[in-house]
Design an enzyme around this catalytic site. Structure first.
Site, PDB file in Angstrom:
ATOM      1  N   ASN A  34      -1.599 -10.979   8.871  1.00 12.61           N
ATOM      2  CA  ASN A  34      -3.022  -9.617   8.474  1.00 12.61           C
ATOM      3  C   ASN A  34      -3.959 -10.014   7.782  1.00 12.61           C
ATOM      4  O   ASN A  34      -3.979 -10.437   7.064  1.00 12.61           O
ATOM      5  CB  ASN A  34      -2.300  -8.197   7.977  1.00 12.61           C
ATOM      6  CG  ASN A  34      -3.515  -6.921   7.998  1.00 12.61           C
ATOM      7  OD1 ASN A  34      -3.314  -6.270   9.122  1.00 12.61           O
ATOM      8  ND2 ASN A  34      -3.876  -7.260   7.211  1.00 12.61           N
ATOM      9  N   GLU A  35      -5.287 -10.128   9.110  1.00  8.40           N
ATOM     10  CA  GLU A  35      -6.757 -10.353   8.600  1.00  8.40           C
ATOM     11  C   GLU A  35      -6.774 -12.028   7.846  1.00  8.40           C
ATOM     12  O   GLU A  35      -6.598 -11.455   6.872  1.00  8.40           O
ATOM     13  CB  GLU A  35      -6.778  -9.305   8.183  1.00  8.40           C
ATOM     14  CG  GLU A  35      -6.808  -7.639   8.577  1.00  8.40           C
ATOM     15  CD  GLU A  35      -7.564  -7.005   8.251  1.00  8.40           C
ATOM     16  OE1 GLU A  35      -8.674  -6.629   7.011  1.00  8.40           O
ATOM     17  OE2 GLU A  35      -8.026  -5.837   8.971  1.00  8.40           O
ATOM     18  N   ASP A  95       2.620   0.956  -8.297  1.00  9.35           N
ATOM     19  CA  ASP A  95       3.188   0.172  -8.879  1.00  9.35           C
ATOM     20  C   ASP A  95       4.201   1.375  -7.964  1.00  9.35           C
ATOM     21  O   ASP A  95       5.584   1.280  -7.760  1.00  9.35           O
ATOM     22  CB  ASP A  95       3.922   0.956  -9.943  1.00  9.35           C
ATOM     23  CG  ASP A  95       2.863   0.509 -10.990  1.00  9.35           C
ATOM     24  OD1 ASP A  95       2.805  -0.400 -12.120  1.00  9.35           O
ATOM     25  OD2 ASP A  95       2.407  -1.502 -10.682  1.00  9.35           O
ATOM     26  N   HIS A 153       0.953  -9.131   4.289  1.00  4.64           N
ATOM     27  CA  HIS A 153       0.204  -8.411   4.512  1.00  4.64           C
ATOM     28  C   HIS A 153      -0.814  -8.315   2.695  1.00  4.64           C
ATOM     29  O   HIS A 153      -0.041  -7.528   2.196  1.00  4.64           O
ATOM     30  CB  HIS A 153       0.920  -7.176   4.966  1.00  4.64           C
ATOM     31  CG  HIS A 153      -0.636  -6.063   5.624  1.00  4.64           C
ATOM     32  ND1 HIS A 153      -0.567  -5.269   6.547  1.00  4.64           N
ATOM     33  CD2 HIS A 153      -1.618  -5.876   4.947  1.00  4.64           C
ATOM     34  CE1 HIS A 153      -1.983  -4.415   6.207  1.00  4.64           C
ATOM     35  NE2 HIS A 153      -2.515  -5.051   5.665  1.00  4.64           N
ATOM     36  N   TYR A 212     -12.537  -2.005  12.503  1.00  3.27           N
ATOM     37  CA  TYR A 212     -13.353  -0.543  12.051  1.00  3.27           C
ATOM     38  C   TYR A 212     -14.635   0.022  12.134  1.00  3.27           C
ATOM     39  O   TYR A 212     -15.365   0.464  12.171  1.00  3.27           O
ATOM     40  CB  TYR A 212     -13.114  -0.173  10.542  1.00  3.27           C
ATOM     41  CG  TYR A 212     -11.753  -0.881  10.079  1.00  3.27           C
ATOM     42  CD1 TYR A 212     -10.848  -2.162  10.643  1.00  3.27           C
ATOM     43  CD2 TYR A 212     -11.770   0.533   9.980  1.00  3.27           C
ATOM     44  CE1 TYR A 212      -9.805  -2.181   9.697  1.00  3.27           C
ATOM     45  CE2 TYR A 212      -9.603   0.752   9.815  1.00  3.27           C
ATOM     46  CZ  TYR A 212      -9.238  -0.674   9.760  1.00  3.27           C
ATOM     47  OH  TYR A 212      -7.813  -0.308   9.407  1.00  3.27           O
ATOM     48  N   ASN A 214      -8.204  -6.055  14.491  1.00  2.00           N
ATOM     49  CA  ASN A 214      -7.839  -4.748  13.465  1.00  2.00           C
ATOM     50  C   ASN A 214      -9.188  -5.059  13.570  1.00  2.00           C
ATOM     51  O   ASN A 214     -10.188  -6.093  13.374  1.00  2.00           O
ATOM     52  CB  ASN A 214      -8.151  -5.171  12.486  1.00  2.00           C
ATOM     53  CG  ASN A 214      -6.293  -5.340  12.400  1.00  2.00           C
ATOM     54  OD1 ASN A 214      -5.639  -5.299  12.715  1.00  2.00           O
ATOM     55  ND2 ASN A 214      -5.417  -5.801  10.446  1.00  2.00           N
ATOM     56  N   HIS A 259      -2.071  -5.218 -12.596  1.00  2.30           N
ATOM     57  CA  HIS A 259      -1.575  -4.644 -14.496  1.00  2.30           C
ATOM     58  C   HIS A 259      -2.418  -5.242 -15.326  1.00  2.30           C
ATOM     59  O   HIS A 259      -3.146  -5.085 -16.140  1.00  2.30           O
ATOM     60  CB  HIS A 259       0.010  -5.304 -14.452  1.00  2.30           C
ATOM     61  CG  HIS A 259       1.053  -4.477 -13.452  1.00  2.30           C
ATOM     62  ND1 HIS A 259       1.775  -4.672 -12.309  1.00  2.30           N
ATOM     63  CD2 HIS A 259       0.733  -3.079 -12.927  1.00  2.30           C
ATOM     64  CE1 HIS A 259       2.741  -3.886 -12.428  1.00  2.30           C
ATOM     65  NE2 HIS A 259       1.616  -2.992 -12.265  1.00  2.30           N
ATOM     66  N   GLN A 275       1.106  -0.946  -0.058  1.00  8.71           N
ATOM     67  CA  GLN A 275      -0.391   0.319   0.020  1.00  8.71           C
ATOM     68  C   GLN A 275       0.529   1.168  -0.261  1.00  8.71           C
ATOM     69  O   GLN A 275       0.054   2.413  -0.355  1.00  8.71           O
ATOM     70  CB  GLN A 275      -0.435  -0.285   1.166  1.00  8.71           C
ATOM     71  CG  GLN A 275      -1.925  -0.932   1.222  1.00  8.71           C
ATOM     72  CD  GLN A 275      -2.844  -1.699   2.354  1.00  8.71           C
ATOM     73  OE1 GLN A 275      -2.687  -1.641   3.376  1.00  8.71           O
ATOM     74  NE2 GLN A 275      -4.045  -0.479   2.514  1.00  8.71           N
ATOM     75  N   GLU A 295      -5.120  -2.453  14.235  1.00  8.26           N
ATOM     76  CA  GLU A 295      -5.480  -1.020  13.186  1.00  8.26           C
ATOM     77  C   GLU A 295      -6.969  -0.830  13.633  1.00  8.26           C
ATOM     78  O   GLU A 295      -8.329  -1.582  13.962  1.00  8.26           O
ATOM     79  CB  GLU A 295      -5.746  -1.841  12.034  1.00  8.26           C
ATOM     80  CG  GLU A 295      -4.668  -2.304  11.317  1.00  8.26           C
ATOM     81  CD  GLU A 295      -5.113  -3.046   9.807  1.00  8.26           C
ATOM     82  OE1 GLU A 295      -6.012  -2.721   9.532  1.00  8.26           O
ATOM     83  OE2 GLU A 295      -4.074  -3.668   9.450  1.00  8.26           O
ATOM     84  N   ARG A 353       3.867  -0.022  13.197  1.00  6.39           N
ATOM     85  CA  ARG A 353       3.210  -0.905  12.637  1.00  6.39           C
ATOM     86  C   ARG A 353       3.747  -1.118  10.965  1.00  6.39           C
ATOM     87  O   ARG A 353       2.854  -0.168  10.659  1.00  6.39           O
ATOM     88  CB  ARG A 353       1.336  -1.787  12.585  1.00  6.39           C
ATOM     89  CG  ARG A 353       2.237  -3.081  12.422  1.00  6.39           C
ATOM     90  CD  ARG A 353       0.079  -3.139  12.492  1.00  6.39           C
ATOM     91  NE  ARG A 353       0.237  -4.949  12.183  1.00  6.39           N
ATOM     92  CZ  ARG A 353      -1.028  -5.019  11.204  1.00  6.39           C
ATOM     93  NH1 ARG A 353      -2.084  -4.049  11.140  1.00  6.39           N
ATOM     94  NH2 ARG A 353      -1.324  -6.020  10.164  1.00  6.39           N
TER      95      ARG A 353
HETATM   96  O1  LIG Z   1     -16.216  -6.256  -1.717  1.00  6.62           O
HETATM   97  S1  LIG Z   1     -14.798  -4.900  -1.963  1.00  6.62           S
HETATM   98  O2  LIG Z   1     -13.902  -5.696  -1.730  1.00  6.62           O
HETATM   99  O3  LIG Z   1     -15.558  -3.671  -3.623  1.00  6.62           O
HETATM  100  C1  LIG Z   1     -14.445  -3.810  -0.300  1.00  6.62           C
HETATM  101  C2  LIG Z   1     -14.273  -4.486   0.891  1.00  6.62           C
HETATM  102  C3  LIG Z   1     -13.563  -4.079   1.050  1.00  6.62           C
HETATM  103  N1  LIG Z   1     -12.697  -4.369   2.739  1.00  6.62           N
HETATM  104  C4  LIG Z   1     -13.289  -4.227   3.669  1.00  6.62           C
HETATM  105  C5  LIG Z   1     -12.715  -4.939   4.656  1.00  6.62           C
HETATM  106  N2  LIG Z   1     -11.146  -4.565   5.230  1.00  6.62           N
HETATM  107  C6  LIG Z   1     -11.066  -4.826   5.998  1.00  6.62           C
HETATM  108  C7  LIG Z   1     -10.023  -3.878   7.275  1.00  6.62           C
HETATM  109  O4  LIG Z   1      -8.742  -3.844   5.318  1.00  6.62           O
HETATM  110  C8  LIG Z   1      -8.196  -3.991   6.687  1.00  6.62           C
HETATM  111  O5  LIG Z   1      -8.067  -2.466   6.964  1.00  6.62           O
HETATM  112  C9  LIG Z   1      -7.571  -1.193   6.315  1.00  6.62           C
HETATM  113  C10 LIG Z   1      -8.594  -0.539   5.543  1.00  6.62           C
HETATM  114  O6  LIG Z   1      -9.129  -1.341   4.716  1.00  6.62           O
HETATM  115  C11 LIG Z   1      -6.632  -1.807   5.079  1.00  6.62           C
HETATM  116  O7  LIG Z   1      -5.991  -0.568   4.524  1.00  6.62           O
HETATM  117  C12 LIG Z   1      -5.508  -2.380   5.580  1.00  6.62           C
HETATM  118  O8  LIG Z   1      -4.779  -2.892   4.848  1.00  6.62           O
HETATM  119  C13 LIG Z   1      -6.415  -3.802   6.241  1.00  6.62           C
HETATM  120  O9  LIG Z   1      -5.732  -4.423   7.026  1.00  6.62           O
HETATM  121  C14 LIG Z   1     -10.477  -4.709   3.868  1.00  6.62           C
HETATM  122  C15 LIG Z   1     -11.510  -3.812   2.674  1.00  6.62           C
END
Ligand SMILES: O=S(=O)(O)CCCN1CCN(CCO[C@@H]2O[C@H](CO)[C@@H](O)[C@H](O)[C@H]2O)CC1
Length: 493
Positions: A174-175, A60, A130, A320, A318, A47, A27, A387, A85
């Site tokens: 991670n996750e 990239d 990750h 949210y 983690n 890509h 990222q 997170e 982290r």
């Molecule tokens: O169905 S779609 O693919 O269209 C949208 C789902 C997107 N997922 C939802 C769950 N999220 C978990 C948390 O993901 C975590 O939190 C951060 C914020 O997301 C990420 O940047 C971190 O890398 C990750 O560890 C990762 C992103």
């Protein structure tokens, strides 16, 4: 439906509580094909299928942290964090994916970063995996191939040996849910295998065994010399009944939380070990109904149940957001077979204030409920929040992010002081705006704003960076008016 954030009066964090911020290699690093790094699954996906990324961006260059990590460390020092982290890029260290060739530039890059952190007295908390698997290993089946147990252990052995004198805190994965369900059971993450209901469970078998082997490797070979810790970071979208008085919704919320968090936490953090029995039962029943000759998910045998139990020094969480359970049934978006269909519950995200991410609403009380559930489900484990954060479309006056941090940190204080939950530290996602997977740079989580239209990729501290700097300095939730949105009538802050 959910009680409002309790008007808790806690603002002070306990003595010894630590604060950090997190990032991940794909990222932020960029330099996707520089100095020996080989292709990983996110390089391949972005890509070959740029249409899968909301704004057509990719990693990239990303934040070019490969070249600008010294700026990043200055920002970390400004924020006053105790730890940083970040994750290691497997394909930068082992370009073939295997230990037959170590890329000296990969080793150099991470040693330079570690030395810059050491100079600022910032502890590294390093994630081995990750999501950025070397493509060469995915070509062999990736996490659906049990051979990955050995490949991951070999990779970890190199990392422990090369960096273990500077890194004392490791996270294996991670996750795991996002890896197995989104990347193997769906096409939401690279490598987008989309083997719904089958590949996701092959992945969890391999991933949990690989995690355990790395924990035992550290325990048996490195811990006595390096005195470090090894953990895993498990993510939860927390599930709650839309109507707490509805017994069916209450039961299904527990089922959903076992499928989401228990899938990976139960084998590691419970006395019993193994996959949660409700998962094994549901998948067996569905598999039979779908004409499979054997269950798509089978319980580990006794050897692996014992081998995986207890393989984490802390519970990394983690978190949210929270979604609500509205009843029994098969979600109309559920593929067949699939993890979602195996749960047999209907959900809604319609709760709490919106963010820039469709899946992420602001529901602080859900965090407190998740933490209390972890305390009671996993025998009161020591916990690090590895997170937590919220997205917007990009603004420097990010009052909503500050409100989110205030409200979620308040819930941590509530469960520490009122329920005795053993939370030891907190990590804000994320240091700076970066490549948010399929959302690209359209959903921004950073404490620093990154202007990706400027080749210098300047980082600008948002107001939330000032908030976090004061938090780490005082160890107290800031109450200053400058952090309160002048456009909003001040609710309880
Ligand atoms: O169905 S779609 O693919 O269209 C949208 C789902 C997107 N997922 C939802 C769950 N999220 C978990 C948390 O993901 C975590 O939190 C951060 C914020 O997301 C990420 O940047 C971190 O890398 C990750 O560890 C990762 C992103």
């Amino acid at each position: 439906a959910l009680s409002q954030t309790s008007s808790a009066h806690y603002t002070k964090f306990p003595e010894g509580f630590t604060f950090g911020v997190a990032t991940a290699a794909y990222q932020i690093e960029g330099a996707w094909n520089v100095s020996g790094k080989s292709e990983n699954v996110w390089d391949r996906l972005t890509h070959t299928r740029p249409d899968m990324i909301a704004d057509g961006t990719n990693g990239d260059i990303a934040c070019d942290s490969y070249n600008r990590y010294r700026e990043d460390v200055e920002e970390l020092a400004y924020l006053g964090v105790d730890f940083y982290r970040f994750s290691l890029s497997w394909a930068r260290i082992l370009p073939t994916g295997q230990v037959n060739y170590l890329n000296p530039d990969g080793i150099r890059y991470y040693n330079d970063l570690l030395e810059a952190l050491e100079a600022k007295n910032i502890e590294p908390l390093v994630t081995l995996f990750h999501w950025d698997l070397p493509q060469s290993l995915q070509d062999l089946g990736g996490w659906a191939n049990p051979k990955m147990i050995e490949y991951f252990r070999d990779y970890a052995d190199v990392c422990f040996r090369e960096f273990g004198d500077k890194i004392k805190s490791w996270i294996t994965f991670n996750e795991p849910y996002e890896i197995c369900e989104d990347a193997y059971g769906d096409e939401k993450k690279a490598p987008a295998v989309n083997s719904h209901g089958v590949g996701n469970y092959l992945c969890s078998d391999t991933l949990l065994k690989a995690h355990a082997e790395v924990y035992h490797l550290y325990n048996d070979t490195y811990r006595s010399k390096q005195n470090g810790k090894v953990m895993i970071s498990i993510n939860s979208i927390w599930y709650e009944p839309k109507d707490p008085e509805n017994a069916e919704q209450v039961t299904l919320a527990e089922v959903a939380n076992q499928f989401k968090f228990g899938w990976f936490a139960h084998p590691i953090f419970t006395e019993e070990g193994g996959y949660p029995s409700i998962m094994v039962e549901n998948v067996a029943r569905q598999s039979e109904a779908e004409g499979y000759p054997r269950p798509r998910l089978e319980q580990f045998d006794e050897y692996w149940i014992q081998r995986i139990k207890g393989t984490s020094d802390f519970l990394g969480i983690n978190h949210y957001t929270t979604h609500l359970i509205t009843g029994a049934g098969v979600d109309p978006v559920a593929k067949s077979p699939s993890w979602l269909k195996d749960i047999g519950a209907l959900t809604t995200m319609e709760v709490g204030e919106e963010s820039a991410s469709e899946w992420l609403r602001v529901v602080p009380t859900g965090f407190a409920n998740l933490l209390r559930w972890c305390k009671s489900s996993y025998n009161d484990p020591p916990i690090y929040i590895t997170e937590n954060g919220v997205s917007d479309r990009g603004t420097l006056q990010d009052y909503k992010r500050i409100q989110y941090f205030n409200d979620y940190l308040t819930e941590i204080l509530n469960v520490i002081y009122e329920d005795g939950v053993n939370v030891l530290g907190y990590t804000a996602w994320t240091l700076m705006d970066n490549f948010e997977w399929r959302a690209g740079f359209s959903e921004r989580f950073g404490l620093y704003y990154v202007d990706i239209n400027d080749p210098a990729l300047p980082r600008t501290p948002k107001l939330s960076a000032e908030y976090y700097r004061q938090l780490t300095n005082t160890r107290e939730l800031p109450q200053d008016d400058r952090f309160k949105d002048p456009a909003k009538v001040h609710d309880e802050f």
